[in-house]
Design a protein around this motif. Structure first.
Motif, short mmCIF file in Angstrom:
data_model
loop_
_atom_site.label_atom_id
_atom_site.label_comp_id
_atom_site.label_asym_id
_atom_site.label_seq_id
_atom_site.Cartn_x
_atom_site.Cartn_y
_atom_site.Cartn_z
N VAL A 1 11.21 0.67 -1.79
CA VAL A 1 10.84 1.83 -2.61
C VAL A 1 9.85 1.37 -3.67
O VAL A 1 10.08 0.38 -4.34
CB VAL A 1 12.10 2.38 -3.34
CG1 VAL A 1 11.73 3.58 -4.18
CG2 VAL A 1 13.19 2.73 -2.35
N ASN A 2 8.75 2.10 -3.79
CA ASN A 2 7.80 1.66 -4.80
C ASN A 2 7.38 2.74 -5.78
O ASN A 2 6.36 2.65 -6.45
CB ASN A 2 6.58 1.02 -4.15
CG ASN A 2 6.23 -0.27 -4.87
OD1 ASN A 2 6.36 -0.36 -6.09
ND2 ASN A 2 5.83 -1.28 -4.12
N GLU A 3 8.18 3.79 -5.85
CA GLU A 3 7.87 4.85 -6.81
C GLU A 3 9.14 5.28 -7.51
O GLU A 3 10.24 4.88 -7.10
CB GLU A 3 7.24 6.04 -6.07
CG GLU A 3 8.00 6.34 -4.78
CD GLU A 3 7.97 7.80 -4.37
OE1 GLU A 3 7.30 8.60 -5.02
OE2 GLU A 3 8.65 8.13 -3.41
N GLY A 4 8.98 6.08 -8.54
CA GLY A 4 10.16 6.59 -9.24
C GLY A 4 10.59 5.68 -10.38
O GLY A 4 10.14 4.54 -10.48
N PRO A 5 11.44 6.20 -11.25
CA PRO A 5 11.84 5.47 -12.44
C PRO A 5 12.57 4.16 -12.14
O PRO A 5 12.38 3.16 -12.83
CB PRO A 5 12.77 6.44 -13.18
CG PRO A 5 13.13 7.50 -12.20
CD PRO A 5 12.05 7.54 -11.17
N LEU A 6 13.37 4.16 -11.07
CA LEU A 6 14.08 2.93 -10.74
C LEU A 6 13.11 1.80 -10.40
O LEU A 6 13.25 0.68 -10.86
CB LEU A 6 15.01 3.15 -9.54
CG LEU A 6 16.48 3.34 -9.81
CD1 LEU A 6 17.24 3.38 -8.49
CD2 LEU A 6 17.02 2.23 -10.69
N ALA A 7 12.12 2.14 -9.60
CA ALA A 7 11.14 1.14 -9.20
C ALA A 7 10.43 0.57 -10.43
O ALA A 7 10.20 -0.64 -10.53
CB ALA A 7 10.13 1.75 -8.23
N ARG A 8 10.14 1.44 -11.39
CA ARG A 8 9.46 1.00 -12.61
C ARG A 8 10.33 -0.02 -13.35
O ARG A 8 9.89 -1.08 -13.77
CB ARG A 8 9.18 2.21 -13.49
CG ARG A 8 7.95 2.06 -14.37
CD ARG A 8 7.63 3.36 -15.07
NE ARG A 8 8.80 3.99 -15.64
CZ ARG A 8 9.18 5.26 -15.40
NH1 ARG A 8 8.47 6.02 -14.60
NH2 ARG A 8 10.26 5.75 -15.97
N ASP A 9 11.62 0.32 -13.47
CA ASP A 9 12.54 -0.59 -14.16
C ASP A 9 12.72 -1.90 -13.40
O ASP A 9 12.88 -2.95 -14.01
CB ASP A 9 13.90 0.08 -14.35
CG ASP A 9 13.85 1.16 -15.42
OD1 ASP A 9 12.78 1.27 -16.07
OD2 ASP A 9 14.85 1.87 -15.61
N MET A 10 12.70 -1.80 -12.06
CA MET A 10 12.84 -3.01 -11.26
C MET A 10 11.72 -4.00 -11.56
O MET A 10 11.94 -5.20 -11.61
CB MET A 10 12.80 -2.68 -9.76
CG MET A 10 14.02 -1.99 -9.23
SD MET A 10 15.49 -3.00 -9.35
CE MET A 10 16.53 -1.83 -10.14
N HIS A 11 10.50 -3.46 -11.75
CA HIS A 11 9.38 -4.34 -12.12
C HIS A 11 9.68 -5.04 -13.43
O HIS A 11 9.43 -6.24 -13.58
CB HIS A 11 8.08 -3.53 -12.23
CG HIS A 11 7.44 -3.26 -10.90
ND1 HIS A 11 6.98 -4.26 -10.08
CD2 HIS A 11 7.21 -2.10 -10.23
CE1 HIS A 11 6.47 -3.74 -8.98
NE2 HIS A 11 6.60 -2.42 -9.03
N GLY A 12 10.23 -4.29 -14.38
CA GLY A 12 10.58 -4.87 -15.68
C GLY A 12 11.61 -5.97 -15.53
O GLY A 12 11.47 -7.06 -16.11
N MET A 13 12.63 -5.72 -14.74
CA MET A 13 13.69 -6.70 -14.52
C MET A 13 13.12 -7.95 -13.89
O MET A 13 13.44 -9.07 -14.27
CB MET A 13 14.74 -6.15 -13.56
CG MET A 13 15.75 -5.26 -14.21
SD MET A 13 16.92 -4.72 -12.96
CE MET A 13 17.02 -3.01 -13.43
#
Lengths: 384, 305
Positions: free
Chosen positions: B166-178
């Motif tokens: 998955v590369n979109e959506g709020p979760l994906a954004r947070d995953m990048h941060g993590m």
């Protein structure tokens, strides 16, 4: 007390359960060896054996290969089994794929599932997947009647419930009516050849999509569609696996170490089994510290000094040898006391379940001779 | 790596095979940091929490609790983490209830690739990088007592696996941060705990390689329950052949030396195979899990670091 072999007499599936790091693999192999010595054709199905033990069992790689232990290796260890001992290392992905192929209605359906991106992740990453497949493999081998006895070395689950309820958890993922309802519009679109291009609709779906993105929902829809119609077969099989495990054909052996935390885990496991109507057949406590004081003899400083003198051993070094001996005796006596207390706690709580206590051995067990040495403690006196 | 370097990270992850003493090491590191005046949070992501018990406190549960001055712990569980996390993203309680507190959500938790791990790791990440109090971060150090190996690696690579799917959506954004926190050697360190035994040592070697391959900043390897030799080979030979009066002492000495030999053997094996500092933590005979035992481990770690 009856020896373990007697306790397990007539059982065709023996599951060794318990937390990680307590010597489950070694125990499972020792039981399989004993059965083979007794004339049975036995298979030990292991998940993740120590490399040296695996090598000594002739297991070099995963892949669900049944490997017969070379009779020459028995000869080397001075053993003459009347039966045969085989070993197999469970390959998670492979077992899943086999199951899908077996249960699919058409080869096309099987291929569709095997190619699904989500299946590839789910099959190996889902919690409970390893447990489910271990039981599935045991069932398959048992039904084939190729072996008299199958001994399962279960995955090092930290939670007993994960093990016992793995099948229903996984089945719930494969067929979930609530989710089908939610995904309904997308599934319908898929069926009409719209290639799952429909956007997520409905409040629930839109909210979930905000969370994971809609790609995931598309994959999920594809996954559920691919599985359609197979669920009954899976469920039926899981029911039969469970029936086998709760039957008189199967026995559960609880393996633990004398550490308070693993004892606690073992008691929890015992209770979880009982809740499912499964009786613990035996409990094996590995690595129990033996008490050096059982030999008698001096254990205090002045007496040890005297004993050294009598034996004409120089009481030298810093701290002096007598001090170090006294400290070491004290340390090991303390460990033995702690272990004894824990083993007794277990014995009292599991009232009536045969308990075998295997002392901590001087070396890691990694060959047939070592496994046979363990068997010496699984006899009539339960290692005491 | 000096101790101050390890304890000055924002996030220290403690991984290793089950039963090797991860929780003990996590608690000891937390104690060492708290003594230096750092405000520390231990996040336990295991089936059953233990750290509070080490300090003689009742379980913290899913609410952060103070165990000692400056030392806090929390038990991270999927359901509660899911709720907290989803509420942060969705903002509306009612909407959360409709979407997540229905039978489909239970399914969703099980089916989404490692969603349970994602939300738990998400919570740890949030405490380490975004949990602020009066404009500054609330915690100087977050210690993650990670699940056992295999599962532990799965846990840490969850952002990577998720982002492949998955590369979109709020979760994906947070995953990048993590992911970027977990990859930053200035802010994060991933330690391994093991024992001087064959299975744990082999697993530690595999884990070390896997962690490095995934680019996690290597912290020390703690070799727990280490037996130091007490007798020379000559002394041992004399005592074990010293006659009936020395039978008990001889067996004790022999047992001790055979365990010391295993400790030395696996230390050697690990030093050859692992590319990170190795810190032996002595075996403590009391085998009590109280604050005193943690204190001893903390001292042993402090003097070794």
């Amino acid at each position: 007390m009856k020896p373990l072999l007697e306790v397990l007499r007539g059982r065709r599936v023996i599951c060794c359960v318990g937390s990680g790091g307590v010597g489950k693999t070694t125990t499972a192999a020792a039981i399989a060896l004993r059965e083979a010595m007794d004339g049975k054709r036995t298979l030990v199905l292991t998940i993740d054996p120590a490399r040296r033990l695996a090598n000594s069992l002739g297991l070099h790689e995963m892949g669900n290969e049944e490997t017969r232990i070379d009779p020459a290796m028995f000869a080397n260890a001075g053993l003459t089994p009347r039966g045969e001992m085989w070993a197999m290392m469970l390959d998670l992905k492979h077992t899943w794929d086999e199951l899908v192929r077996r249960q699919a209605r058409t080869p096309q359906q099987a291929e569709a599932i095997l190619a699904n991106k989500l299946y590839q992740t789910l099959s190996t990453a889902m919690a409970g997947s390893l447990e489910y497949m271990a039981m599935e493999k045991v069932y398959e081998v048992h039904s084939s009647r190729r072996f008299d006895v199958v001994v399962l070395d279960t995955p090092p689950t930290s939670n007993a419930l994960d093990f016992l309820h793995a099948a229903s958890r996984i089945l719930d993922v494969l067929d979930n009516n609530a989710m089908k309802l939610v995904l309904g519009p997308m599934m319908k679109a898929g069926k009409f050849g719209l290639k799952l291009l429909a956007a997520p609709s409905g409040l629930v779906l839109r909210t979930l999509a905000r969370f994971t993105g809609s790609d995931f929902l598309r994959d999920l829809t594809g996954f559920m569609m691919a599985f359609e119609g197979m669920y009954e077969g899976f469920k039926d099989r899981a029911t039969r696996v469970k029936a086998l495990l709760t039957s008189r054909d199967a026995a559960f052996v609880l393996v633990t170490s004398p550490q308070p935390l693993t004892i606690q885990e073992a008691l929890f496991f015992h209770k979880a089994l009982a809740d499912d109507g499964i009786q613990t057949a035996a409990v094996i406590v590995n690595r129990v510290q033996r008490d050096p004081r059982r030999h008698g003899g001096p254990d205090n400083l002045p007496a040890l000094r005297e004993a050294l003198q009598l034996a004409q051993i120089k009481d030298a070094g810093a701290p002096p040898l007598s001090d170090r001996l006294c400290q070491t005796l004290t340390d090991q006596a303390a460990l033995a006391d702690l272990d004894r207390r824990e083993v007794e706690r277990l014995r009292t709580t599991l009232h009536g379940v045969p308990l075998f206590s295997v002392p901590r051995l001087r070396k890691d067990v990694h060959d047939l001779a070592g496994l046979w040495q363990i068997d010496g403690y699984l006899g009539e006196n339960g290692g005491d | 790596m000096s101790e101050s370097a390890l304890l000055s990270r924002r996030l220290v992850v403690v991984t290793g095979k089950g039963g090797t003493g991860k929780s003990t090491v996590s608690a000891a590191l937390a104690l060492a940091a708290a003594r230096r005046g750092k405000k520390v949070l231990v996040c336990e992501v295991v089936a059953r929490e233990r750290v509070a018990d080490f300090f003689g406190k009742p379980p913290s549960g899913t609410r952060i609790r103070e165990l000692l001055p400056n030392l806090y712990s929390v038990h991270v569980r999927p359901r509660e983490a899911m709720r907290e996390y989803a509420l942060m993203t969705i903002k509306f309680e009612t909407l959360y209830k409709i979407a997540f507190e229905n039978p489909a959500a239970r399914y969703f938790l099980a089916a989404a690739p490692s969603l349970a791990e994602i939300v738990m790791l998400g919570k740890v990440w949030w405490h380490a990088a975004h949990d602020t109090e009066r404009g500054r971060l609330r915690w100087d150090l977050v210690i993650l007592d990670a699940p056992a190996t295999g599962h532990g690696l799965t846990f840490l690579t969850v952002p990577e696996v998720f982002l492949r799917l998955v590369n979109e959506g709020p979760l994906a954004r947070d995953m990048h941060g993590m992911q970027s926190l977990l990859a930053d050697p200035k802010q994060c360190s991933v330690c391994v705990v093991t024992l001087p035994e064959e299975m744990p040592a082999n697993e530690a070697i595999e884990l070390d390689a896997a962690l490095r391959q995934h680019g996690f900043p290597p912290g020390p390897l703690f070799l727990n329950a280490y037996f130091a030799s007490r007798f020379t080979p000559q002394e041992l030979a004399q005592v074990t052949r010293g006659g009936p009066l020395l039978l008990a002492a001889g067996e004790a000495a022999d047992n001790h030396e055979s365990r010391a030999a295993l400790s030395a053997h696996y230390e050697g094996v690990l030093r050859n195979a692992v590319q990170r500092p190795i810190l032996p933590v002595p075996f403590f005979f009391e085998r009590s899990f109280g604050a005193q035992a943690i204190d001893k481990v903390a001292h042993a770690i402090e003097s070794a670091l």
